[in-house]
Scaffold this active site. Structure first.
Site, mmCIF file in Angstrom:
data_model
loop_
_atom_site.group_PDB
_atom_site.id
_atom_site.type_symbol
_atom_site.label_atom_id
_atom_site.label_comp_id
_atom_site.label_asym_id
_atom_site.label_seq_id
_atom_site.Cartn_x
_atom_site.Cartn_y
_atom_site.Cartn_z
ATOM 1 N N ASP A 185 35.665 14.436 7.373
ATOM 2 C CA ASP A 185 35.112 12.901 7.521
ATOM 3 C C ASP A 185 33.954 12.549 7.040
ATOM 4 O O ASP A 185 33.618 11.421 7.083
ATOM 5 C CB ASP A 185 35.375 12.558 8.843
ATOM 6 C CG ASP A 185 36.718 12.133 9.385
ATOM 7 O OD1 ASP A 185 37.499 11.502 8.142
ATOM 8 O OD2 ASP A 185 37.148 12.081 10.359
HETATM 9 C C1 GLC Z 1 32.452 11.560 12.887
HETATM 10 C C2 GLC Z 1 32.555 12.813 13.300
HETATM 11 C C3 GLC Z 1 33.888 13.586 12.717
HETATM 12 C C4 GLC Z 1 34.987 12.643 13.096
HETATM 13 C C5 GLC Z 1 34.732 11.305 12.505
HETATM 14 C C6 GLC Z 1 35.816 10.263 12.916
HETATM 15 O O1 GLC Z 1 32.242 11.631 11.759
HETATM 16 O O2 GLC Z 1 31.342 13.766 13.133
HETATM 17 O O3 GLC Z 1 34.078 14.660 13.458
HETATM 18 O O4 GLC Z 1 36.081 13.048 12.306
HETATM 19 O O5 GLC Z 1 33.533 10.639 13.063
HETATM 20 O O6 GLC Z 1 35.540 9.027 12.907
HETATM 21 C C1 GLC Z 2 37.603 15.241 13.491
HETATM 22 C C2 GLC Z 2 38.604 14.331 12.810
HETATM 23 C C3 GLC Z 2 39.374 14.818 11.879
HETATM 24 C C4 GLC Z 2 38.374 15.601 10.880
HETATM 25 C C5 GLC Z 2 37.493 16.351 11.391
HETATM 26 C C6 GLC Z 2 36.497 16.994 10.487
HETATM 27 O O1 GLC Z 2 38.105 16.415 14.151
HETATM 28 O O2 GLC Z 2 39.349 13.888 14.037
HETATM 29 O O3 GLC Z 2 40.355 14.061 11.451
HETATM 30 O O4 GLC Z 2 39.442 16.170 9.842
HETATM 31 O O5 GLC Z 2 36.731 15.750 12.240
HETATM 32 O O6 GLC Z 2 35.543 15.731 9.686
#
Ligand code: GLC
Ligand code: GLC
Length: 803
Positions: A483
């Site tokens: 993400d």
């Molecule tokens: C932030 C977190 C990530 C998560 C995302 C969801 O980027 O670091 O882990 O998946 O928020 O919105």
């Molecule tokens: C968080 C989010 C997931 C994403 C991950 C890596 O766990 O829930 O959707 O893939 O972060 O960013």
């Protein structure tokens, strides 16, 4: 260092001291009513949706962190104590918390009185029931005053913590006998209320928090408790609570049991009231009547335990590795249930007010859950697919209560659609239920747009094929699995959301990771097409797979590992040419699992992964960490080095590497990595790791972090599902397939085999794997070629495999 121990026979983790490094929590409930409960009895409850139907209040930024929740006060002479230590913090003569499957038990002792508190959400009940047994273990009579207290949340958890100009005017309760009803906003548009009740006459109550606590006081020093009284306050606005006071006299050796019940009720519009603004309590009365006696409660506990035993008996292993068995047989599967239920919504790290159910998250959670309750998995797949758009792209999240896509976050995460193929294929392999492909499923939940689910899968694939960049690799969009790799966002505005902003939509940034996914799931889709007679389509899809595989080989391979992406200016990311972020874990996992470049590339990629990303807790997400913020990379470079997506061990993708090791048949590599962050294996490092030793956390700070080895974001992580897939399907090698059960272990040299019992398509497969001379598979006494145990339809099937 440990703060407790596993009791495998009872399927419990026993915490022996209250001062765990962080609150160590458990989840209660499995359908509508859910509670989070910490080892000091903190936490909160909600009905289905932690944002829109929050029942009790929780303050995420509280100091101390975990105060409030379920407050019990036992007054014994001058002393006041709480059975789970908080909120009174009176030093106890004995403390123990046992987290079990769907229940938690707290045993506290003070001055010759013992309190045993069992908290659970009984099955098929929208209610948390707290059974408190007080026993006088001293030689003299005890006259005790007891308070049970809970603080209401005014339903919408965001409003509750922001919109005070309204909130502090609307709180309302009703009191009837030993029950406090919380009915804020029921007078107008809501049709639901909550209640807190005890199954004995009370001496007094308070329902206004500030009256109960008194000025300048917190939960550890309520004025009412100090005076051993109740002020009979009736909340009007401000903060409504339910504080129930009882007195008990216990002869030496005598014990008494009380049942406190926290319930949630919805009424049909036409039956809301029994008089002007008087709530209809009929359903509440029935619910209370169902948990009026200890026998009723104990029966519910027996039902719950039997339920879990039966669920878990679908997959059990016995091996020489006690900790592996413990994870597989109990805790990993339990966490899979929790992630299935919660996605990333409500934990002690996820506020329950932000993300609802994630598209990619829920699809992946399903991979570790589908064998437990396939019917619920089926329903979930349809719910998820229903937020997809007609062009194959999809909303990233939806609210569980409304099941509608979340417009704030929108779409454009280009890995999302492919996960739908992953989970649907997993579902069909598990169940043989091809009919799911015909299930009419809408786009964006719009009535009239329904097409068979298969069409959704088709459009998922097509979306990837049609959205490719300059190198023929899939476009990344806002982000892929990671993400925080936001290659089109270019944000320089503080606070701007990295996932939703795009200040420079390059139309060029590409993901090698999605290419790996496409090759893996494209092949699975083609195989599915073959099964249902769509051989032309299978051929076309294999053509696309070949193309993207080719692009991945030409532009995705860096020489010793797979590259991660190309940025908005067509420059490689995760390549030896980069100074930082030279190598990333994700494409190593997926491209190797997809077989891109075969075992040769696979082994080289894994060797580089281990050499550059490996630490004692697993594989870091990237290396070297980004030391400065770069707008062309996005959130990933916003984190200090070693944290989260910038170089922690992001546990979710470690099992991909475990599976990649299995793909290249390296059992030692697979198991070595599995052990490095499987909670039971690092229980003795709890003072470093800090989160619960019975569940996976999302992230473990990497070598560059100031707190190397410290985990955060326990419970709600795709690690649960993928770890279960890695250990069960990879290391133990039990893979459901369309025509049977594949038995193809990839064991380390230190394991000589195992015994395993797996319920699959109505047959219990009793599997024994051992090392030996006469290699091969024997099914019900007869040799069978290959590794697939054919479907027999019988109730039991005996399988022996010599490796
Ligand atoms: C932030 C977190 C990530 C998560 C995302 C969801 O980027 O670091 O882990 O998946 O928020 O919105
Ligand atoms: C968080 C989010 C997931 C994403 C991950 C890596 O766990 O829930 O959707 O893939 O972060 O960013």
């Amino acid at each position: 260092m440990q703060y407790g121990y596993f009791n495998d026979a009872a399927k419990e983790y026993v915490i022996t001291r209250a001062d765990t490094p962080l609150p160590w929590i458990n989840y209660l409930g499995s359908n509508g009513f859910f509670s989070l409960i910490s080892n000091t009895c903190g936490g909160y409850s909600f009905y289905k949706d932690a944002k829109l139907r929050r029942i009790t209040r929780f303050r995420y930024n509280n100091v101390p962190h975990d105060e409030g929740g379920r407050c019990f006060y036992i007054c014994d002479g001058e002393t006041v104590w709480s059975p789970a230590f908080l909120p009174m913090k009176t030093p106890l003569d004995a403390y123990r918390c046992r987290h079990g499957l769907g229940y938690s038990i707290f045993d506290g002792k003070k001055n010759g009185v013992s309190a045993s508190l069992t908290v659970t959400v009984p099955m098929h009940t929208d209610m948390e029931v707290q059974k408190l047994v007080l026993k006088n273990e001293s030689d003299s009579e005890k006259r005790l005053i007891l308070y049970g207290v809970t603080e209401w949340c005014l339903w919408n958890a965001v409003d509750d913590s922001t919109n005070f100009q309204r909130n502090w005017n609307i709180g309302e309760v009703e009191i009837e006998g030993s029950t406090v009803y919380h009915k804020t906003e029921y007078r107008e548009r809501r049709n639901h209320y909550a209640f807190y009740s005890v199954n004995a006459p009370i001496d007094g109550f308070d329902t206004d928090r500030d009256t109960f606590l008194g000025r300048f006081r917190g939960w550890g020093e309520p004025q009412a408790v100090e005076h051993r009284t109740s002020f009979m306050s009736v909340a009007a606005g401000w903060a409504p609570i339910a504080a129930l006071r009882l007195s008990l006299t216990l002869a030496p050796g005598e014990s008494k049991t009380l049942l406190f019940r926290l319930g949630y009720v919805e009424n049909p519009q036409e039956k809301k009231f029994t008089a002007l603004n008087v709530i209809n309590k009929e359903k509440a009365h029935a619910m209370l009547a169902a948990f009026e006696t200890e026998a009723q409660f104990d029966a519910a506990m027996d039902t719950l335990k039997a339920y879990w035993s039966s669920l878990l008996s679908r997959f059990t292993v016995q091996s020489s590795e006690e900790k592996l068995d413990r994870m597989v047989n109990i805790w990993n599967q339990y966490q899979c249930m929790v992630t299935f239920n919660m996605s990333r919504s409500a934990s002690y790290y996820e506020s329950g007010t932000g993300r609802g159910m994630g598209f990619r998250d829920s699809c992946q959670d399903l991979l570790g859950f589908v064998h437990l309750i396939p019917e619920r998995a089926r329903e979930r797949i349809i719910d998820i697919a229903s937020i997809q758009f007609a062009d194959g792209s999809t909303y990233h999240q939806y609210q569980p209560l409304t099941k509608r896509g979340n417009a704030d976050v929108g779409s454009g995460f280009n890995d999302d659609p492919l996960w739908l193929i992953a989970c649907t294929c997993a579902y069909i392999r598990e169940t043989g239920d091809f009919s799911i492909l015909d299930a009419p499923t809408p786009f964006n939940n719009e009535a009239g747009t329904e097409v068979p689910l298969m069409e959704h899968l088709r459009r998922s694939l097509r979306y990837t094929v049609e959205h490719r960049g300059p190198h023929g690799l899939p476009l990344i969009g806002r982000a892929d699995w990671n993400d925080c790799l936001n290659l089109n966002c270019f944000s320089m505005t503080p606070g701007e959301n990295f996932q939703t902003c795009s200040n420079f939509e390059s139309g060029k940034a590409e993901s090698v990771f999605i290419a790996g996914m496409f090759v893996k799931y494209g092949k699975e889709y083609a195989a599915l097409c073959d099964r249902i007679g769509l051989s032309d389509e299978a051929k076309t899809v294999r053509g696309s797979v070949k193309e993207i595989e080719g692009a991945a080989l030409t532009f995705g391979w860096d020489g010793e590992w797979f590259r991660r992406a190309y940025d908005a200016f067509e420059r490689p990311i995760g390549s030896r040419v980069n100074d930082e972020g030279k190598i990333f874990i994700e494409p190593q996992g997926f491209c190797v699992m997809a077989g891109i470049g075969g075992p040769e590339y696979g082994k080289r990629a894994l060797a580089s992964t281990e050499a550059l990303l490996g630490n004692e807790f697993g594989i870091e997400v990237l290396h070297p960490c980004y030391t400065a913020y770069h707008d062309y990379l996005g959130e990933i470079s916003s984190y200090p080095p070693g944290y989260k997506e910038n170089g922690s061990v992001f546990c979710h993708n470690n099992p991909w590497i475990t599976l990649a090791y299995c793909t290249v048949k390296d059992g030692n590599g697979a198991f070595d990595l599995y052990k490095r962050n499987a909670p039971a294996y690092i229980e003795d490092k709890s003072e470093i790791h800090r989160t619960e030793p019975y569940c996976y956390s999302q992230t473990i700070a990497g070598r560059n972090a100031k707190t190397y080895g410290e985990a955060k974001n326990a419970w709600l992580t795709g690690t649960a599902a993928w770890s279960f897939v890695a250990v069960s399907q990879g290391i133990l090698g039990i893979r459901p397939d369309y025509d049977g059960l594949i038995v193809d272990p990839c064991l380390p040299d230190t394991m000589n085999g195992y015994r395993l019992s797996r319920l699959f398509r109505g047959t219990r497969y009793d599997v024994t794997v051992r090392r030996g001379e006469n290699k091969g598979l024997i099914v019900n006494g007869k040799p069978v070629p290959g590794n697939t145990v054919p479907l027999t339809g019988a109730s039991v099937c005996t399988v022996e495999l010599t490796i």
